[in-house]
Scaffold this motif. Sequence first.
Motif, PDB file in Angstrom:
ATOM      1  N   THR A 464      -2.795  18.015  -2.311  1.00  0.00           N
ATOM      2  CA  THR A 464      -3.239  18.075  -3.692  1.00  0.00           C
ATOM      3  C   THR A 464      -4.460  17.182  -3.845  1.00  0.00           C
ATOM      4  O   THR A 464      -4.400  15.977  -3.575  1.00  0.00           O
ATOM      5  CB  THR A 464      -2.140  17.586  -4.653  1.00  0.00           C
ATOM      6  N   ARG A 465      -5.574  17.760  -4.226  1.00  0.00           N
ATOM      7  CA  ARG A 465      -6.784  16.971  -4.458  1.00  0.00           C
ATOM      8  C   ARG A 465      -6.662  16.305  -5.812  1.00  0.00           C
ATOM      9  O   ARG A 465      -6.356  16.953  -6.808  1.00  0.00           O
ATOM     10  CB  ARG A 465      -8.030  17.856  -4.393  1.00  0.00           C
ATOM     11  N   ALA A 466      -6.888  14.987  -5.851  1.00  0.00           N
ATOM     12  CA  ALA A 466      -6.653  14.241  -7.088  1.00  0.00           C
ATOM     13  C   ALA A 466      -7.612  13.064  -7.184  1.00  0.00           C
ATOM     14  O   ALA A 466      -8.136  12.577  -6.169  1.00  0.00           O
ATOM     15  CB  ALA A 466      -5.216  13.729  -7.124  1.00  0.00           C
ATOM     16  N   LYS A 467      -7.862  12.608  -8.404  1.00  0.00           N
ATOM     17  CA  LYS A 467      -8.553  11.332  -8.636  1.00  0.00           C
ATOM     18  C   LYS A 467      -7.586  10.216  -8.258  1.00  0.00           C
ATOM     19  O   LYS A 467      -6.417  10.254  -8.648  1.00  0.00           O
ATOM     20  CB  LYS A 467      -8.968  11.199 -10.086  1.00  0.00           C
ATOM     21  N   VAL A 468      -8.076   9.223  -7.531  1.00  0.00           N
ATOM     22  CA  VAL A 468      -7.161   8.250  -6.949  1.00  0.00           C
ATOM     23  C   VAL A 468      -7.673   6.816  -7.053  1.00  0.00           C
ATOM     24  O   VAL A 468      -8.851   6.556  -7.334  1.00  0.00           O
ATOM     25  CB  VAL A 468      -6.898   8.571  -5.458  1.00  0.00           C
ATOM     26  N   ILE A 469      -6.745   5.897  -6.787  1.00  0.00           N
ATOM     27  CA  ILE A 469      -7.007   4.469  -6.630  1.00  0.00           C
ATOM     28  C   ILE A 469      -6.392   4.046  -5.305  1.00  0.00           C
ATOM     29  O   ILE A 469      -5.272   4.457  -4.984  1.00  0.00           O
ATOM     30  CB  ILE A 469      -6.379   3.650  -7.783  1.00  0.00           C
ATOM     31  N   SER A 470      -7.095   3.208  -4.557  1.00  0.00           N
ATOM     32  CA  SER A 470      -6.578   2.715  -3.288  1.00  0.00           C
ATOM     33  C   SER A 470      -6.349   1.213  -3.346  1.00  0.00           C
ATOM     34  O   SER A 470      -7.169   0.473  -3.901  1.00  0.00           O
ATOM     35  CB  SER A 470      -7.557   3.032  -2.149  1.00  0.00           C
ATOM     36  N   GLU A 471      -5.223   0.782  -2.762  1.00  0.00           N
ATOM     37  CA  GLU A 471      -4.863  -0.636  -2.707  1.00  0.00           C
ATOM     38  C   GLU A 471      -4.803  -1.066  -1.244  1.00  0.00           C
ATOM     39  O   GLU A 471      -4.112  -0.448  -0.432  1.00  0.00           O
ATOM     40  CB  GLU A 471      -3.508  -0.859  -3.382  1.00  0.00           C
ATOM     41  N   LEU A 472      -5.529  -2.124  -0.931  1.00  0.00           N
ATOM     42  CA  LEU A 472      -5.609  -2.630   0.436  1.00  0.00           C
ATOM     43  C   LEU A 472      -4.628  -3.778   0.636  1.00  0.00           C
ATOM     44  O   LEU A 472      -4.611  -4.732  -0.146  1.00  0.00           O
ATOM     45  CB  LEU A 472      -7.029  -3.127   0.721  1.00  0.00           C
ATOM     46  N   GLY A 473      -3.817  -3.693   1.677  1.00  0.00           N
ATOM     47  CA  GLY A 473      -2.959  -4.800   2.071  1.00  0.00           C
ATOM     48  C   GLY A 473      -3.418  -5.346   3.411  1.00  0.00           C
ATOM     49  O   GLY A 473      -3.805  -4.589   4.292  1.00  0.00           O
ATOM     50  N   VAL A 474      -3.398  -6.673   3.554  1.00  0.00           N
ATOM     51  CA  VAL A 474      -3.773  -7.313   4.814  1.00  0.00           C
ATOM     52  C   VAL A 474      -2.576  -8.098   5.323  1.00  0.00           C
ATOM     53  O   VAL A 474      -1.994  -8.910   4.594  1.00  0.00           O
ATOM     54  CB  VAL A 474      -4.991  -8.241   4.635  1.00  0.00           C
ATOM     55  N   TYR A 475      -2.200  -7.844   6.575  1.00  0.00           N
ATOM     56  CA  TYR A 475      -1.039  -8.504   7.170  1.00  0.00           C
ATOM     57  C   TYR A 475      -1.441  -9.821   7.826  1.00  0.00           C
ATOM     58  O   TYR A 475      -2.484  -9.910   8.485  1.00  0.00           O
ATOM     59  CB  TYR A 475      -0.401  -7.605   8.239  1.00  0.00           C
ATOM     60  N   GLY A 476      -0.583 -10.816   7.650  1.00  0.00           N
ATOM     61  CA  GLY A 476      -0.773 -12.100   8.297  1.00  0.00           C
ATOM     62  C   GLY A 476       0.517 -12.573   8.928  1.00  0.00           C
ATOM     63  O   GLY A 476       1.609 -12.215   8.477  1.00  0.00           O
ATOM     64  N   VAL A 477       0.387 -13.369   9.976  1.00  0.00           N
ATOM     65  CA  VAL A 477       1.544 -13.944  10.663  1.00  0.00           C
ATOM     66  C   VAL A 477       1.430 -15.460  10.627  1.00  0.00           C
ATOM     67  O   VAL A 477       0.375 -16.016  10.954  1.00  0.00           O
ATOM     68  CB  VAL A 477       1.621 -13.457  12.123  1.00  0.00           C
ATOM     69  N   VAL A 478       2.525 -16.109  10.226  1.00  0.00           N
ATOM     70  CA  VAL A 478       2.602 -17.570  10.218  1.00  0.00           C
ATOM     71  C   VAL A 478       3.907 -17.986  10.878  1.00  0.00           C
ATOM     72  O   VAL A 478       4.974 -17.465  10.544  1.00  0.00           O
ATOM     73  CB  VAL A 478       2.554 -18.131   8.781  1.00  0.00           C
TER      74      VAL A 478
END
Length: 529
Positions: A464-478
């Motif tokens: 389905t072609r749609a208007k969208v928003i993208s959310e970026l997640g960045v993984y970290g290790v501690v």
Amino acid sequence: MASQDWPPQSGEAAQAAVLDLACDWALANGLVLRPQTGSPAATTLGSKPGQLAIHAPFALYPSAFPRRLFQQALALQPVYNQLYADVTVDDRFLEHVIGGAVSKVDEFQGRLYEIWKQVKREGIMQPLSLGLFRSDYLVHAPTDLPAEQHSIKQVEFNTISASFAALSTRVGDLHRYLEQSGAYPPHAALSTSAIPENGALAGLASGLAAAHKAYGNDKAVVMMVIQDHERNAFDQWPLAHELLLTHGVRMVRVPFSELRTTLSHSPAPDYNLLYTPPTPFGSLPTPLEISVVYWRTAYAPTDYYTSAEWDTRLFVEQSRAIKCPSVGMQLAGAKKVQQVLAEPAHLDRFVPDDKDRAFLRESFTDLYPLDDSDNGKIALDKAYRECEKYVLKPQREGGGNNVYRTDIPAFLDQLAEEDKAKGITGTENGDAPRGREGYILMSLIESPQGMEQVLVKAGEARGTRAKVISELGVYGVVLLREDVDNVRGGKAELLVNETVGHLLRTKPVESDEGGVATGFSVIDSPLLV
């Protein structure tokens, strides 16, 4: 790249061919999840859910994302890792932030807080804690600013069960495959190098391996604790495979409810965590000594099916196993902590370096308390008069918990009525905290307009072609060592602090919530522009 230029327009037959290829690749390469019980897929395919799989929701094309902001998010992660590690071990701060109103008005946070307090009183058996973190961002793109002045703003910081490392790695592989195979229509911005490699799966496994090694018993095993009837098994099993094949470390994957009757401690003074499987399996001796407990559940009230799960959480916390996360680290991920850290005095104390503080503040959006302080009163006024600019957030993980825009005033009124029924008028009069004090108010981030994507729903070979928003997640290790003997002034010692990968989730613009597991978003990968 103009938003209307991406993804490329193609005829219906051409797009269908790309879809068929993408869906087959997904099924062949583990980009899958289990269908919901009773869903059409489950009903059609049979009655043994453990043997059924459908492709996970994915974006047909990678989504355009500013290269500058992507690189900034990666560079921010070690600074955020250090910040949340320091919060984890700061007893005075957690007592102030969580032990105040939050633990009194939010029963779930209150029970976690009481476990933390009890373990502190008894004495911590394991000073090491592992954090597999994810910091989530949206691009902030006000219409009155040119693209070069757009920024990234943090949505939240996840300290427990940061999921989709494996499936996000798979989606990046899918998009690179489709580009390299010539399946995509030609486009000037499209190249393999513009789709960044994603080390999320290998990075999280490496973090688990580092914690296992630090535990000091090669014969012990890592335990992943999962939700009962887990659908997202194929985001979890690849971690177990990577851990064994690359690092030689075994992992057992156990439903939370099973731990009621299968855990024990070795005698004092060791208090090793021991697991006896209900059914003997293979050549592994029993009971198994557990080096690391990796929680992929326990982040929501519904994960604690009975009081026995709360007893289990305490029992694990009292053991010598390394926790991922510890209860203190889980408390550090509360939304109230995020809001308090945005206050200059608190950030200055945790982050003495001027450059790091400025770097973090660039990613902050406006965050407010809803207490009886001056800022809280200002926030309450904004929540009523300018509600369309804000979101109300509780101390919850997993999506589907927030209150947006014009729904905020009625929700606050409902909380006030509940307070009134309890005889609570506010802490300024010496009463218990108001219900609203379990929430924070956050200004909405203005995402880029006009972005499009072809969204492919889970188990449905159509887009389905749609208007969208993208959310970026960045993984970290501690991997941190708590200063239980106060030889470093109460500060954490970081044995590992790394950025290891990323996740892009894309959703229709009309959807406020963004979880993949909750059905709002698809898994995506960035096309750096």
